[in-house]
Design an enzyme around this catalytic site. Structure first.
Site, PDB file in Angstrom:
ATOM      1  N   TYR A  34     -15.187   9.382   0.399  1.00  0.00           N
ATOM      2  CA  TYR A  34     -14.261   9.588  -0.097  1.00  0.00           C
ATOM      3  C   TYR A  34     -14.559  10.197  -2.174  1.00  0.00           C
ATOM      4  O   TYR A  34     -13.130   9.894  -2.481  1.00  0.00           O
ATOM      5  CB  TYR A  34     -14.371   7.797  -1.541  1.00  0.00           C
ATOM      6  CG  TYR A  34     -13.702   6.814   0.124  1.00  0.00           C
ATOM      7  CD1 TYR A  34     -12.083   6.619   0.074  1.00  0.00           C
ATOM      8  CD2 TYR A  34     -14.591   6.489   0.956  1.00  0.00           C
ATOM      9  CE1 TYR A  34     -11.565   5.344   0.485  1.00  0.00           C
ATOM     10  CE2 TYR A  34     -14.303   5.245   2.030  1.00  0.00           C
ATOM     11  CZ  TYR A  34     -12.526   5.291   1.810  1.00  0.00           C
ATOM     12  OH  TYR A  34     -11.679   3.851   3.002  1.00  0.00           O
ATOM     13  N   ASN A  44     -10.394  -4.664   0.221  1.00  0.00           N
ATOM     14  CA  ASN A  44     -10.870  -3.321  -1.525  1.00  0.00           C
ATOM     15  C   ASN A  44      -9.984  -3.470  -2.283  1.00  0.00           C
ATOM     16  O   ASN A  44      -8.757  -4.988  -2.593  1.00  0.00           O
ATOM     17  CB  ASN A  44      -9.718  -2.716  -0.176  1.00  0.00           C
ATOM     18  CG  ASN A  44     -11.239  -1.279   0.116  1.00  0.00           C
ATOM     19  OD1 ASN A  44     -12.536  -1.811  -0.546  1.00  0.00           O
ATOM     20  ND2 ASN A  44     -10.601  -1.054   1.220  1.00  0.00           N
ATOM     21  N   CYS A  91     -19.383  -3.193   1.883  1.00  0.00           N
ATOM     22  CA  CYS A  91     -18.763  -1.576   2.543  1.00  0.00           C
ATOM     23  C   CYS A  91     -18.633  -1.641   3.860  1.00  0.00           C
ATOM     24  O   CYS A  91     -19.959  -1.095   4.069  1.00  0.00           O
ATOM     25  CB  CYS A  91     -18.067  -0.875   1.819  1.00  0.00           C
ATOM     26  SG  CYS A  91     -17.174   0.585   2.154  1.00  0.00           S
ATOM     27  N   ASP A  92     -18.277  -1.246   4.953  1.00  0.00           N
ATOM     28  CA  ASP A  92     -18.165  -0.986   6.123  1.00  0.00           C
ATOM     29  C   ASP A  92     -18.426   1.257   5.709  1.00  0.00           C
ATOM     30  O   ASP A  92     -19.007   1.622   6.831  1.00  0.00           O
ATOM     31  CB  ASP A  92     -17.360  -0.747   7.269  1.00  0.00           C
ATOM     32  CG  ASP A  92     -16.298  -0.347   7.067  1.00  0.00           C
ATOM     33  OD1 ASP A  92     -15.790   0.375   6.179  1.00  0.00           O
ATOM     34  OD2 ASP A  92     -15.303   0.146   8.139  1.00  0.00           O
ATOM     35  N   HIS A 105     -17.009   3.147  -2.436  1.00  0.00           N
ATOM     36  CA  HIS A 105     -16.717   5.024  -2.330  1.00  0.00           C
ATOM     37  C   HIS A 105     -16.663   5.685  -3.579  1.00  0.00           C
ATOM     38  O   HIS A 105     -15.570   6.842  -3.769  1.00  0.00           O
ATOM     39  CB  HIS A 105     -14.798   3.816  -2.386  1.00  0.00           C
ATOM     40  CG  HIS A 105     -14.094   3.752  -0.958  1.00  0.00           C
ATOM     41  ND1 HIS A 105     -13.444   3.208  -0.506  1.00  0.00           N
ATOM     42  CD2 HIS A 105     -15.386   2.712  -0.104  1.00  0.00           C
ATOM     43  CE1 HIS A 105     -13.280   2.716   0.661  1.00  0.00           C
ATOM     44  NE2 HIS A 105     -14.611   2.444   1.081  1.00  0.00           N
ATOM     45  N   ARG A 140       1.036  -1.408  -0.159  1.00  0.00           N
ATOM     46  CA  ARG A 140      -0.383  -0.715   0.055  1.00  0.00           C
ATOM     47  C   ARG A 140       0.871   1.084  -0.077  1.00  0.00           C
ATOM     48  O   ARG A 140       0.886   1.993  -0.582  1.00  0.00           O
ATOM     49  CB  ARG A 140      -0.912  -0.163   1.316  1.00  0.00           C
ATOM     50  CG  ARG A 140      -1.604   1.672   1.143  1.00  0.00           C
ATOM     51  CD  ARG A 140      -2.821   1.069   2.308  1.00  0.00           C
ATOM     52  NE  ARG A 140      -3.359   2.208   2.268  1.00  0.00           N
ATOM     53  CZ  ARG A 140      -4.223   2.234   4.087  1.00  0.00           C
ATOM     54  NH1 ARG A 140      -4.122   1.225   4.607  1.00  0.00           N
ATOM     55  NH2 ARG A 140      -4.978   3.683   3.433  1.00  0.00           N
ATOM     56  N   ARG A 165      -0.624   7.438   4.257  1.00  0.00           N
ATOM     57  CA  ARG A 165      -1.753   6.899   5.417  1.00  0.00           C
ATOM     58  C   ARG A 165      -0.698   5.452   5.712  1.00  0.00           C
ATOM     59  O   ARG A 165      -1.129   5.134   6.442  1.00  0.00           O
ATOM     60  CB  ARG A 165      -2.949   6.484   4.112  1.00  0.00           C
ATOM     61  CG  ARG A 165      -4.545   5.682   5.093  1.00  0.00           C
ATOM     62  CD  ARG A 165      -4.710   6.692   6.327  1.00  0.00           C
ATOM     63  NE  ARG A 165      -5.487   5.431   7.325  1.00  0.00           N
ATOM     64  CZ  ARG A 165      -5.199   5.089   8.973  1.00  0.00           C
ATOM     65  NH1 ARG A 165      -4.744   6.027   8.792  1.00  0.00           N
ATOM     66  NH2 ARG A 165      -6.147   4.840   9.548  1.00  0.00           N
TER      67      ARG A 165
HETATM   68  C1  G6P Z   1     -13.213   2.183   5.650  1.00  0.00           C
HETATM   69  C2  G6P Z   1     -13.155   2.100   4.318  1.00  0.00           C
HETATM   70  C3  G6P Z   1     -13.174   0.989   4.029  1.00  0.00           C
HETATM   71  C4  G6P Z   1     -11.165   1.090   4.746  1.00  0.00           C
HETATM   72  C5  G6P Z   1     -11.372   1.544   5.977  1.00  0.00           C
HETATM   73  C6  G6P Z   1      -9.620   1.870   6.473  1.00  0.00           C
HETATM   74  O1  G6P Z   1     -13.871   1.916   6.491  1.00  0.00           O
HETATM   75  O2  G6P Z   1     -14.473   1.590   3.990  1.00  0.00           O
HETATM   76  O3  G6P Z   1     -12.776   0.507   2.797  1.00  0.00           O
HETATM   77  O4  G6P Z   1     -10.623  -0.036   4.194  1.00  0.00           O
HETATM   78  O5  G6P Z   1     -11.916   2.820   6.193  1.00  0.00           O
HETATM   79  O6  G6P Z   1      -9.542   2.502   6.027  1.00  0.00           O
HETATM   80  P1  G6P Z   1      -7.960   3.047   6.994  1.00  0.00           P
HETATM   81  O7  G6P Z   1      -7.002   4.071   5.659  1.00  0.00           O
HETATM   82  O8  G6P Z   1      -7.772   3.556   7.826  1.00  0.00           O
HETATM   83  O9  G6P Z   1      -7.042   1.684   6.684  1.00  0.00           O
HETATM   84 MN    MN Z   2     -14.493   0.364   2.115  1.00  0.00          MN
END
Ligand code: G6P
Ligand code: MN
Length: 449
Positions: free
Chosen positions: A265, A149, A172-173, A202, A95, A285
């Site tokens: 997003y 993802n 997705c959450d 997103h 990432r 990030r």
């Molecule tokens: C949200 C998104 C996810 C993502 C998560 C963590 O919950 O819906 O798709 O993986 O955030 O994001 P982060 O940048 O904290 O790893």
């Molecule tokens: Mn998500």
């Protein structure tokens, strides 16, 4: 499903999110009882550590639930009812690579948006599809609840690789996270509202926030609440990038057309220059996650293993205190809705096929769906306005080309995809990005010719 106890496999067992999922399963034990939780991962060491932690946790809080960790697909997937899929192909290290390469070329490398989402998608598609093939080999009837993802791209791929498989649900959450914020600001209980929403994952908009009992639409009131900025110290207890996101939501809502409420997003697509200006190429990030959440979780896991217990240590908790962990609980809500045929409404990804009549038929749209024993039954959305339609068609074409590129091994389509992406938008830049990503992703991406 009229079973008394279920077997769940957490795919990506070695993830920093797994301890939270296990605790959520503890919190849900009356509603969604388990006889076994299996942790499956391709990385033995991390998975085994979390397995060890899980066995200690369950021995104290949930002795009926056995915990097994394994790197063997047959052990992981034989006789299971649900797979909770949350893998990150290449882990946070890749990432970080996605983000750094994108920023080097002057564009956003967010894990699901822009060039970063593209690079990650090309890793995720083969990884997710290979695992689902294994699941289908050993448990043809199991429900695969996938939230790996970049979910929009992964959903487009699973639709094509597993046509007609109604037991793969992509979810997705983020919408749940946003709705929890809405509920808090409205001063209503978190599970008392449901959403009307449309878009791609997103990349979508809320069109109504309905009180489940009375049907009242809170959206106009929310837009009024969001017309004021948050106090400066709001969200100061979460990571700086997420805190900034929730503050920025105020501006996005105020400036959102057609009286809707945008997904967080959309900041990357609609405020690209602002977001890019706030990126720090030396600390992205992924760096924040590795130094923060991931490190904390593994330190906690090590401590619990060293103590051999949670009880009497700072890691002990009450089941009541778990009810607030929303990141994980929506997935249990979903499994519960399937196993008990509740027909509760969730925002899921499903093939458009006329739900939005003025949008590509085959797109995997994120829309409200009733969930029950027969899977996903989408609600109608209707025609969407020109602004959103234009953005979404562009994004869908990019996502579709990304999946084409990956499944066909096509350099040309990969280049077209990146060029089309709103956060790249230029052929020379797309080619330079693509060539760097190919180099960095050897062993993860299919070969492109
Ligand atoms: C949200 C998104 C996810 C993502 C998560 C963590 O919950 O819906 O798709 O993986 O955030 O994001 P982060 O940048 O904290 O790893
Ligand atoms: Mn998500």
């Amino acid at each position: 499903m009229s079973k008394e106890q279920f077997v769940v496999t957490i795919v990506g067992g070695g993830s920093r999110y797994t301890p939270g999922i296990l605790k959520m399963l503890v919190a849900e034990k009356d509603r969604f009882p388990l006889s076994k939780a299996v942790l499956y991962d391709n990385e033995y060491e991390r998975n085994a550590k979390i397995g060890e932690y899980g066995r200690i946790l369950m021995s104290e809080y949930y002795p009926e639930c056995e915990v097994v960790d394994t790197t063997d697909p047959e052990t992981a997937f034989t006789g299971i009812d649900f797979a909770f899929m949350q893998i990150r192909a290449g882990r946070l290290k890749m990432r970080a690579s996605d983000e750094h390469i994108a920023l080097k070329h002057g564009c956003i490398g967010q894990e699901t948006c822009g060039a970063g989402g593209f690079a990650y998608g090309m890793r995720s598609i083969p990884a997710v599809c290979d695992i689902i093939k294994d699941i289908r080999k050993y448990s043809p009837e199991a429900w695969v609840l996938n939230y790996s993802n970049p979910a929009a791209i992964v959903a487009e791929a699973t639709k094509r690789v597993f046509p007609g498989d109604k037991r793969i649900i992509n979810i997705c959450d983020m919408p749940v996270g946003i709705m929890n914020q809405y509920a808090d600001e409205l001063g209503v209980p978190r599970n008392s509202i449901e959403a009307r929403y449309f878009g791609l994952n997103h990349y979508g908009w809320f069109t109504a926030i309905l009180d489940k009992k009375t049907g009242e639409d809170y959206l106009p009131r929310l837009r009024e609440i969001f017309s004021e900025d948050l106090p400066e110290d709001a969200f100061s207890d979460i990571d700086p990038s997420w805190s900034a996101t929730f503050h920025f939501m105020r501006k996005m809502v105020r400036e959102c057309s057609d009286g809707m409420m945008p997904n967080t997003y959309l900041q990357y697509y609609l405020y690209r220059d602002h977001m890019l200006a706030h990126e720090d190429p030396n600390h992205t990030r992924a760096d924040e996650c590795m130094e923060g959440h991931e490190k904390q979780i593994f330190e906690m896991v090590e401590e619990v293993i060293a103590n051999g217990k949670l009880e009497g240590t700072k890691h002990a908790f009450t089941i009541e205190s778990l009810k607030d962990d929303d990141h994980a609980s929506y997935i249990a809500d979903l499994a519960y809705a399937i196993s008990h045929n509740t027909h509760d409404v969730f925002l899921c990804m499903t093939e458009n096929t006329g739900i939005i009549p003025n949008f590509s038929e085959s797109a995997m749209v994120e829309v409200p769906c009733m969930i029950g024993a027969n899977g996903v039954e989408p609600l109608n959305v209707g025609e969407i306005p020109t602004f959103q339609k234009g953005l979404l068609e562009n994004q869908f074409a990019y996502e579709k080309l990304t999946v084409d590129a990956c499944l066909e091994g096509s350099y040309r389509k990969a280049l077209d995809a990146l060029t089309l992406n709103r956060l790249v938008g230029d052929t020379d830049r797309a080619r330079a990005l693509l060539d760097d990503y190919i180099e960095a992703n050897k062993g993860y991406w299919p070969e492109l010719n």
